[in-house]
Design a protein around this motif. Structure first.
Motif, mmCIF file in Angstrom:
data_model
loop_
_atom_site.group_PDB
_atom_site.id
_atom_site.type_symbol
_atom_site.label_atom_id
_atom_site.label_comp_id
_atom_site.label_asym_id
_atom_site.label_seq_id
_atom_site.Cartn_x
_atom_site.Cartn_y
_atom_site.Cartn_z
ATOM 1 N N LYS A 147 -6.680 6.973 -44.704
ATOM 2 C CA LYS A 147 -5.392 6.494 -44.215
ATOM 3 C C LYS A 147 -5.196 6.800 -42.736
ATOM 4 C CE LYS A 147 -0.411 6.833 -45.085
ATOM 5 N NZ LYS A 147 0.648 7.467 -45.926
ATOM 6 N N LEU A 148 -5.495 8.038 -42.323
ATOM 7 C CA LEU A 148 -5.224 8.388 -40.922
ATOM 8 C C LEU A 148 -6.199 7.708 -39.961
ATOM 9 C CD1 LEU A 148 -6.873 10.816 -39.116
ATOM 10 C CD2 LEU A 148 -6.259 12.128 -41.115
ATOM 11 N N PHE A 149 -7.474 7.549 -40.362
ATOM 12 C CA PHE A 149 -8.427 6.852 -39.486
ATOM 13 C C PHE A 149 -8.039 5.376 -39.331
ATOM 14 C CE2 PHE A 149 -11.831 10.046 -40.954
ATOM 15 C CZ PHE A 149 -11.574 10.880 -39.868
ATOM 16 N N GLY A 150 -7.552 4.782 -40.420
ATOM 17 C CA GLY A 150 -7.159 3.382 -40.368
ATOM 18 C C GLY A 150 -5.848 3.164 -39.645
ATOM 19 N N ARG A 205 -6.015 13.469 -33.102
ATOM 20 C CA ARG A 205 -5.020 14.098 -32.222
ATOM 21 C C ARG A 205 -3.600 13.777 -32.664
ATOM 22 N NH1 ARG A 205 -4.779 10.977 -27.564
ATOM 23 N NH2 ARG A 205 -2.644 10.455 -28.166
ATOM 24 N N ILE A 206 -3.354 12.526 -33.022
ATOM 25 C CA ILE A 206 -2.031 12.112 -33.485
ATOM 26 C C ILE A 206 -1.644 12.875 -34.751
ATOM 27 C CG2 ILE A 206 -0.724 10.184 -34.476
ATOM 28 C CD1 ILE A 206 -2.224 8.321 -32.567
ATOM 29 N N VAL A 208 -2.914 15.820 -35.894
ATOM 30 C CA VAL A 208 -2.800 17.263 -35.626
ATOM 31 C C VAL A 208 -1.449 17.617 -35.025
ATOM 32 C CG1 VAL A 208 -3.662 19.105 -34.120
ATOM 33 C CG2 VAL A 208 -5.268 17.723 -35.427
ATOM 34 N N ASN A 209 -0.979 16.777 -34.125
ATOM 35 C CA ASN A 209 0.258 17.072 -33.405
ATOM 36 C C ASN A 209 1.481 16.326 -33.935
ATOM 37 O OD1 ASN A 209 -0.833 18.784 -31.041
ATOM 38 N ND2 ASN A 209 -2.183 17.002 -31.030
ATOM 39 N N ASP A 210 1.311 15.605 -35.039
ATOM 40 C CA ASP A 210 2.396 14.802 -35.619
ATOM 41 C C ASP A 210 3.102 14.006 -34.522
ATOM 42 O OD1 ASP A 210 4.139 13.729 -37.485
ATOM 43 O OD2 ASP A 210 5.550 15.407 -37.384
ATOM 44 N N GLU A 211 2.319 13.320 -33.712
ATOM 45 C CA GLU A 211 2.851 12.650 -32.522
ATOM 46 C C GLU A 211 3.836 11.539 -32.864
ATOM 47 O OE1 GLU A 211 -0.183 11.504 -29.730
ATOM 48 O OE2 GLU A 211 -1.192 13.439 -29.901
ATOM 49 N N MET A 212 3.575 10.783 -33.921
ATOM 50 C CA MET A 212 4.488 9.693 -34.254
ATOM 51 C C MET A 212 5.802 10.228 -34.800
ATOM 52 S SD MET A 212 2.600 7.382 -33.123
ATOM 53 C CE MET A 212 3.709 6.020 -33.424
ATOM 54 N N GLY A 213 5.731 11.277 -35.599
ATOM 55 C CA GLY A 213 6.958 11.896 -36.102
ATOM 56 C C GLY A 213 7.781 12.498 -34.993
ATOM 57 N N ALA A 214 7.098 13.159 -34.051
ATOM 58 C CA ALA A 214 7.793 13.774 -32.920
ATOM 59 C C ALA A 214 8.442 12.713 -32.040
ATOM 60 C CB ALA A 214 6.817 14.615 -32.097
ATOM 61 N N LEU A 215 7.741 11.593 -31.827
ATOM 62 C CA LEU A 215 8.286 10.509 -31.003
ATOM 63 C C LEU A 215 9.533 9.918 -31.648
ATOM 64 C CD1 LEU A 215 8.150 8.553 -28.620
ATOM 65 C CD2 LEU A 215 6.463 7.200 -29.897
ATOM 66 N N GLU A 216 9.488 9.709 -32.947
ATOM 67 C CA GLU A 216 10.647 9.170 -33.657
ATOM 68 C C GLU A 216 11.842 10.110 -33.543
ATOM 69 O OE1 GLU A 216 11.750 8.078 -38.280
ATOM 70 O OE2 GLU A 216 9.795 7.454 -37.494
ATOM 71 N N ASP A 217 11.601 11.400 -33.750
ATOM 72 C CA ASP A 217 12.681 12.386 -33.632
ATOM 73 C C ASP A 217 13.280 12.374 -32.227
ATOM 74 O OD1 ASP A 217 12.229 13.148 -36.229
ATOM 75 O OD2 ASP A 217 11.196 15.008 -35.728
ATOM 76 N N MET A 218 12.406 12.334 -31.233
ATOM 77 C CA MET A 218 12.861 12.385 -29.844
ATOM 78 C C MET A 218 13.692 11.160 -29.481
ATOM 79 S SD MET A 218 12.005 10.817 -26.689
ATOM 80 C CE MET A 218 10.252 10.550 -26.465
ATOM 81 N N LEU A 219 13.206 9.970 -29.844
ATOM 82 C CA LEU A 219 13.921 8.747 -29.495
ATOM 83 C C LEU A 219 15.332 8.737 -30.092
ATOM 84 C CD1 LEU A 219 11.051 6.116 -29.901
ATOM 85 C CD2 LEU A 219 12.152 6.797 -27.754
#
Length: 302
Positions: A147-150, A205-206, A208-219
């Protein structure tokens, strides 16, 4: 450590214009990094202006300018409102976020972000704790890896890659980037190996750092802290991020169609300032290859 050595700011002029800086305003640089954007913002602020720079990477703290108008906040930008409240700030005039990984992080082998160097499979932006890329590769079940690679890497053979990772780690757990690349080499399309490596490393990287979740929270929090007419300036480097930013700016939500009121007016907290994403000019692309994938979106609080 100079900002130039740490990271060359992309579309610096366009970002500053997008913020429409007022000398007495309060601004936030959510991705401080080498401080390139911050130092330029400070040049436009008067004695009453204030600027807060967020970065969860402790390496970035060394670049903080010695300026009474500036406050460095070592935190993830998903905690924007909480930390601003700690400093007594409820509303700001502008927010900037450059979502790209810094050159400093890429070029430091021990961080594990780069496909070019032998290094530990780390990839944590915040090295004080949390999940590492090594943890993901060695402990995630095959379905989760698929799932994460795709989803995050957008690779076509994500299922085969997940199977290969599970098979390889059974013989020897993953420890280094070079060890992982040996597995990737077997599955990478001929002649497109470098791009394939980059896509898979991006996916890790995305995650490991939950980048999409963090971006959603920030926006979502930017709407709460921006003053009326306040500016949001966000620069993204891959389609997943840009799609999320675009949807939030144009529709006020991350999925679905924009809602309208009884009179047909759009119901959204932000209004796009530029109709399309802004991209770097040819002269900048000639000097900074990293700018080629950057998309800048500017919005103002309704």
């Amino acid at each position: 450590m100079s900002a130039t050595a740490y990271h060359i700011p992309v579309m610096l002029r366009e970002c500053l214009e997008g913020l429409a800086i007022r000398p007495d305003g309060v601004y936030v640089d959510l991705t401080f990094g080498g401080g390139g954007h911050t130092k330029e913002i400070l040049k436009h602020l008067g004695p009453e202006g204030r600027l807060y720079g967020f970065d969860q990477d402790e390496d970035a703290a060394a670049n903080a300018p010695d300026d009474d108008r500036f406050t460095f906040v070592q935190a993830n930008f998903r905690d924007l409102t909480r930390y601003l409240r700690l400093y007594g700030v409820s509303k700001v005039d502008g927010i900037l976020a450059d979502l790209g990984i810094s050159s400093h992080q890429i070029d430091k082998p021990s961080r594990g972000f780069s496909t070019r160097f032998e290094g530990s499979l780390d990839m944590r932006m915040n090295q004080l704790g949390g999940l590492s890329a090594r943890d993901v590769l060695n402990t995630y079940e095959e379905a989760a890896l698929h799932k994460l690679f795709g989803m995050y890497g957008e690779v076509r053979n994500a299922k085969s890659l997940a199977q290969a990772v599970v098979s390889a780690r059974a013989a020897k757990p993953f420890e280094t980037t070079e060890q992982f690349k040996q597995v990737l080499q077997q599955l990478a399309p001929r002649g497109r190996e470098f791009k394939y490596f980059a896509q898979v490393f991006q996916a890790l990287r995305i995650e490991v750092n939950d980048e999409m979740g963090a971006l959603e929270d920030m926006l979502e929090q930017t709407v709460e802290v921006l003053k009326p007419e306040g500016r949001l300036v966000v620069m993204s480097y891959h389609s997943l991020e840009d799609r999320m930013v675009k949807n939030f700016v144009t529709k006020g939500k991350f999925q679905g169609e924009v809602e309208k009121d009884f009179y047909g007016n759009l119901i959204r907290p932000l209004e796009p300032v530029s109709r399309k994403a802004i991209q770097a000019q040819p002269e900048e692309l000639a000097k900074n290859n990293r700018a080629r994938s950057a998309k800048l979106r500017i919005a103002k609080k309704v």
